[in-house]
Design an enzyme around this catalytic site. Structure first.
Site, PDB file in Angstrom:
ATOM      1  N   ASN A   5      71.572 113.095 -17.326  1.00 49.95           N
ATOM      2  CA  ASN A   5      70.724 112.196 -16.562  1.00 49.95           C
ATOM      3  C   ASN A   5      70.053 113.036 -15.483  1.00 49.95           C
ATOM      4  O   ASN A   5      70.723 113.538 -14.588  1.00 49.95           O
ATOM      5  CB  ASN A   5      71.618 111.105 -15.943  1.00 49.95           C
ATOM      6  CG  ASN A   5      70.871 110.207 -14.981  1.00 49.95           C
ATOM      7  OD1 ASN A   5      69.646 110.251 -14.892  1.00 49.95           O
ATOM      8  ND2 ASN A   5      71.626 109.385 -14.251  1.00 49.95           N
ATOM      9  N   LYS A  62      68.074 112.009 -13.240  1.00 53.24           N
ATOM     10  CA  LYS A  62      67.852 111.207 -12.021  1.00 53.24           C
ATOM     11  C   LYS A  62      66.412 111.432 -11.524  1.00 53.24           C
ATOM     12  O   LYS A  62      65.506 111.546 -12.344  1.00 53.24           O
ATOM     13  CB  LYS A  62      68.918 111.546 -10.978  1.00 53.24           C
ATOM     14  CG  LYS A  62      70.334 111.395 -11.572  1.00 53.24           C
ATOM     15  CD  LYS A  62      71.441 111.396 -10.570  1.00 53.24           C
ATOM     16  CE  LYS A  62      72.774 111.251 -11.316  1.00 53.24           C
ATOM     17  NZ  LYS A  62      73.919 111.157 -10.434  1.00 53.24           N
ATOM     18  N   HIS A 115      73.416 102.134 -14.674  1.00 54.86           N
ATOM     19  CA  HIS A 115      73.923 103.299 -13.944  1.00 54.86           C
ATOM     20  C   HIS A 115      74.391 102.848 -12.554  1.00 54.86           C
ATOM     21  O   HIS A 115      73.795 101.953 -11.944  1.00 54.86           O
ATOM     22  CB  HIS A 115      72.835 104.371 -13.813  1.00 54.86           C
ATOM     23  CG  HIS A 115      73.383 105.656 -13.277  1.00 54.86           C
ATOM     24  ND1 HIS A 115      73.553 105.876 -11.934  1.00 54.86           N
ATOM     25  CD2 HIS A 115      73.847 106.757 -13.908  1.00 54.86           C
ATOM     26  CE1 HIS A 115      74.091 107.080 -11.766  1.00 54.86           C
ATOM     27  NE2 HIS A 115      74.286 107.632 -12.943  1.00 54.86           N
ATOM     28  N   GLU A 144      81.631 105.692 -16.061  1.00 61.05           N
ATOM     29  CA  GLU A 144      81.276 106.492 -14.896  1.00 61.05           C
ATOM     30  C   GLU A 144      81.847 105.829 -13.645  1.00 61.05           C
ATOM     31  O   GLU A 144      81.201 104.946 -13.055  1.00 61.05           O
ATOM     32  CB  GLU A 144      79.752 106.590 -14.769  1.00 61.05           C
ATOM     33  CG  GLU A 144      79.097 107.327 -15.915  1.00 61.05           C
ATOM     34  CD  GLU A 144      77.839 108.063 -15.463  1.00 61.05           C
ATOM     35  OE1 GLU A 144      77.743 109.251 -15.734  1.00 61.05           O
ATOM     36  OE2 GLU A 144      76.978 107.452 -14.811  1.00 61.05           O
ATOM     37  N   GLY A 183      78.131 112.189  -8.385  1.00 57.22           N
ATOM     38  CA  GLY A 183      77.193 112.750  -7.425  1.00 57.22           C
ATOM     39  C   GLY A 183      77.820 113.595  -6.329  1.00 57.22           C
ATOM     40  O   GLY A 183      79.041 113.707  -6.198  1.00 57.22           O
ATOM     41  N   SER A 242      80.590 113.994 -12.094  1.00 55.79           N
ATOM     42  CA  SER A 242      80.933 115.345 -11.622  1.00 55.79           C
ATOM     43  C   SER A 242      81.470 116.261 -12.721  1.00 55.79           C
ATOM     44  O   SER A 242      82.289 117.134 -12.455  1.00 55.79           O
ATOM     45  CB  SER A 242      81.939 115.273 -10.465  1.00 55.79           C
ATOM     46  OG  SER A 242      81.378 114.595  -9.366  1.00 55.79           O
ATOM     47  N   GLY A 299      75.361 115.024 -14.883  1.00 51.55           N
ATOM     48  CA  GLY A 299      74.241 115.037 -13.954  1.00 51.55           C
ATOM     49  C   GLY A 299      73.956 116.459 -13.515  1.00 51.55           C
ATOM     50  O   GLY A 299      73.546 117.303 -14.329  1.00 51.55           O
TER      51      GLY A 299
HETATM   52  P1  13P Z   1      76.953 114.042 -11.602  1.00 48.75           P
HETATM   53  O1  13P Z   1      77.409 114.784 -12.844  1.00 48.75           O
HETATM   54  O2  13P Z   1      75.942 114.801 -10.814  1.00 48.75           O
HETATM   55  O3  13P Z   1      78.111 113.570 -10.785  1.00 48.75           O
HETATM   56  O4  13P Z   1      76.176 112.751 -12.102  1.00 48.75           O
HETATM   57  C1  13P Z   1      76.750 111.995 -13.109  1.00 48.75           C
HETATM   58  C2  13P Z   1      75.844 110.897 -13.449  1.00 48.75           C
HETATM   59  O5  13P Z   1      75.483 110.093 -12.622  1.00 48.75           O
HETATM   60  C3  13P Z   1      75.379 110.815 -14.843  1.00 48.75           C
HETATM   61  O6  13P Z   1      74.676 109.650 -15.026  1.00 48.75           O
END
Ligand code: 13P
Length: 268
Positions: free
Chosen positions: A18, A20, A104, A176, A182, A222, A243
């Protein structure tokens, strides 16, 4: 490069990122070129990326193999209308999107998407032949109160209400946990992930019968090249949803390689 397929399972492995609110069209085009090379090396892996809406139209002319999906990070539930700023399923089809993510944690928490909203989005995505990646997960507070299972059960029951079982091959779930996503979040351990994944599997079977066994469940939050091996060794996830660690091709590849090598040792 040698062709390499995970050896231990006939189920495909799912691996996606993702992006983002990151990347220009040129950057995503370059990423898709990298993904096509990677897809040829790992034909047994279903790869996907979710770039920003603005880049999707700039990807239409790039042919891609069946094991590369490109999707959107969200959509509105209506086909068209007075919804300023929103993007609909027909618009996503128009730019060649294969799938759409809904639910999400950042949409639920920052944009107040409710389960009822998500249900309408999912049903409309199916009407337009999009694949759906539904994200579910509890907040730290819900986990603290011991209501993780109730939270997941409610999300799955409402979000998937009326989901046509004949379309189950177009559904993926990402577990998630909100507290693990994040910058500045807490990394989840396999011991925290696995009971939730098992619970989700049980709910999917309760909702759809034995067909619920076939729905891929991915883990996200993460994930990186260092922590992903235990996630594969010690949980029953069908894939990873990444992410930050997979925003650059080098990072994407190193997490993927670590995950696949862990997967090969699980049953070899
Ligand atoms: P991170 O891997 O940066 O924590 O993000 C995960 C995420 O939100 C995937 O949609």
């Amino acid at each position: 490069m040698m062709s390499c397929t995970p050896s231990h399972s006939s189920r495909p492995f799912y691996f996606g990122s993702n992006f983002k609110m990151h990347k220009t069209t040129a950057e995503v085009r370059a990423f898709v070129a990298f993904l096509k090379e990677t897809a040829a090396v790992y034909p047994g892996v279903q790869l996907f990326i979710l770039p920003p809406f603005t880049t999707l139209g700039g990807l239409v002319d790039i042919p891609r193999p069946a094991n590369v999906w490109i999707g959107a990070q969200d959509m509105h539930w209506a086909d068209s209308g007075a919804y300023t700023g929103a993007i609909s399923a027909p618009m996503l089809r128009d730019v060649g999107a294969d799938l759409v993510m809904v639910g999400h944690a950042e949409r639920r928490v920052l944009f107040y998407d409710t389960d009822q909203d998500l249900n309408k989005k999912i049903l409309n995505a199916l009407r337009h032949d999009l694949r759906v990646l539904l994200c579910v997960g509890e907040t730290a507070e819900q986990r603290g109160y011991g209501t993780t299972e109730e939270t997941l059960a409610t999300q799955l029951r409402i979000d998937l209400h009326g989901f046509d079982p004949r379309a189950l091959d177009r559904l993926m779930i990402a577990y998630e946990p909100v507290w693990a996503i994040g910058e500045g979040s807490q990394e989840a351990t396999p011991a925290e992930i696995e009971p939730a994944v098992q619970f989700i599997r049980g709910r999917l079977v309760a909702l759809f019968g034995e067909a619920g066994q076939t729905i891929p469940i991915l883990y996200g939050g993460s994930v990186n090249a260092q922590n992903c091996m235990p996630y594969i060794h010690s949980t029953s996830v069908d894939g990873l949803f990444v992410g930050r660690a997979a925003w650059q091709p080098e990072g994407f590849l190193s997490v993927l390689k670590a995950a696949l090598s862990a997967r090969q040792t699980v049953t070899s």
